[in-house]
Scaffold this motif. Structure first.
Motif, short mmCIF file in Angstrom:
data_model
loop_
_atom_site.label_atom_id
_atom_site.label_comp_id
_atom_site.label_asym_id
_atom_site.label_seq_id
_atom_site.Cartn_x
_atom_site.Cartn_y
_atom_site.Cartn_z
N UNK A 27 0.84 -1.20 0.00
CA UNK A 27 0.00 0.00 0.00
C UNK A 27 0.87 1.25 0.00
N UNK A 28 1.88 1.25 0.90
CA UNK A 28 2.77 2.40 0.96
C UNK A 28 3.55 2.56 -0.34
N UNK A 29 4.00 1.41 -0.88
CA UNK A 29 4.75 1.46 -2.13
C UNK A 29 3.88 1.95 -3.27
N UNK A 71 2.46 8.78 -6.29
CA UNK A 71 2.92 10.16 -6.13
C UNK A 71 4.10 10.45 -7.05
N UNK A 72 5.03 9.47 -7.14
CA UNK A 72 6.17 9.66 -8.03
C UNK A 72 5.73 9.73 -9.49
N UNK A 73 4.74 8.88 -9.82
CA UNK A 73 4.24 8.90 -11.20
C UNK A 73 3.62 10.24 -11.54
N UNK A 128 4.37 13.02 -10.08
CA UNK A 128 5.45 14.00 -10.13
C UNK A 128 6.19 13.92 -11.46
N UNK A 129 6.50 12.66 -11.88
CA UNK A 129 7.19 12.49 -13.16
C UNK A 129 6.31 12.93 -14.32
N UNK A 130 5.02 12.66 -14.19
CA UNK A 130 4.10 13.09 -15.25
C UNK A 130 4.09 14.60 -15.37
N UNK A 131 4.11 15.29 -14.21
CA UNK A 131 4.17 16.75 -14.24
C UNK A 131 5.46 17.25 -14.85
#
Length: 247
Positions: free
Chosen positions: A112-114, A120-122, A124-127
């Motif tokens: 779940x945490x992963x 969130x990283x996705x 961020x990377x998408x942004x």
């Protein structure tokens, strides 16, 4: 329209292959077929398969953008935002079911945490990918303001909530309309019964009046006959008295 219906009805609230989930998919198909514009002719399975295809294509696009292979300058469409919202809600529903059934192990907690961290990283990377794409397009087009993915998803959430509220109000109005129609129908039936009872009462009264009139007529005829008989008897008696005297 399909994604909006899915976000409103939320079939992922129930486990996969469950009867409740199947019923919601059937209701989504009926709602789409009930639209006049645009016109749909779909079945439960075709609706489910179509959403699966859209989700697979969207996930593939996100992976490509994370790897920096996509150099498009297009903003995320409303369909893509809806698909992102569906994925998040389905993941949240799956985790909630695991927590409710006490089957969430340490591995699941880590997952779940992963998964949250990956999401969130996705995002961020998408942004960052979209920012790089915008920079590469500065030479051929004017810079324009873009809403962040979080803002876009929030707007879509508000839109879905508004549609839920609208659907709820629509169902309430239909329920009240049906109740009013039922009340009017019952009132019409009661009025018809009342009119029928009044008609029967009038006919009964007329029949009784006619019977009384016939009885009065019979009494009058009997009285008339009695009077004629008495007059005849009196005349005969008078004649009998007069006849001997004349002889």
């Amino acid at each position: 329209m399909l994604c909006r219906e899915v976000l409103v009805m939320e079939p992922f609230k129930h486990p996969k292959r469950s009867r409740e989930r199947g019923e919601i998919w059937g209701e989504i198909a009926r709602n789409l077929n009930g639209l006049s514009v645009p016109k749909f002719t779909v079945r439960t399975r075709s609706v489910r398969d179509r959403l699966t295809l859209l989700l697979r294509k969207y996930k593939e696009k996100v992976r490509n953008e994370e790897q920096g292979s996509s150099m498009k300058c297009d903003e995320e469409t409303e369909l893509e935002m809806a698909l992102c919202e569906i994925i998040e809600k389905e993941q949240a529903a799956d985790l909630e079911r695991k927590e409710n059934t006490n089957t969430l192990t340490k591995k699941n907690e880590n997952d779940k945490a992963s998964a949250e961290e990956s999401r969130l990283k996705a995002l961020e990377r998408l942004g960052q990918t979209k920012k790089r794409n915008a920079d590469s397009c500065d030479e051929v087009m004017k810079p324009k303001s873009r809403r962040s993915t979080t803002e876009a998803v929030q707007i879509l959430k508000e839109k879905v909530e508004n549609e839920k509220e609208f659907r709820k109000e629509e169902m309430e109005l239909k329920k009240k309309e049906q109740e009013n129609k039922a009340a009017q129908h019952q009132m019409l039936i009661d009025q018809q019964r009342q009119n029928q009872q009044q008609y029967q009462d009038v006919m009964k009264m007329m029949a009784e009046q006619q019977q009384r009139q016939e009885q009065q007529l019979q009494n009058f005829q009997m009285l008339f006959l009695q009077q004629q008989k008495q007059q005849s008897q009196m005349l005969m008696s008078l004649l009998q008295k007069v006849m001997p005297k004349s002889s």
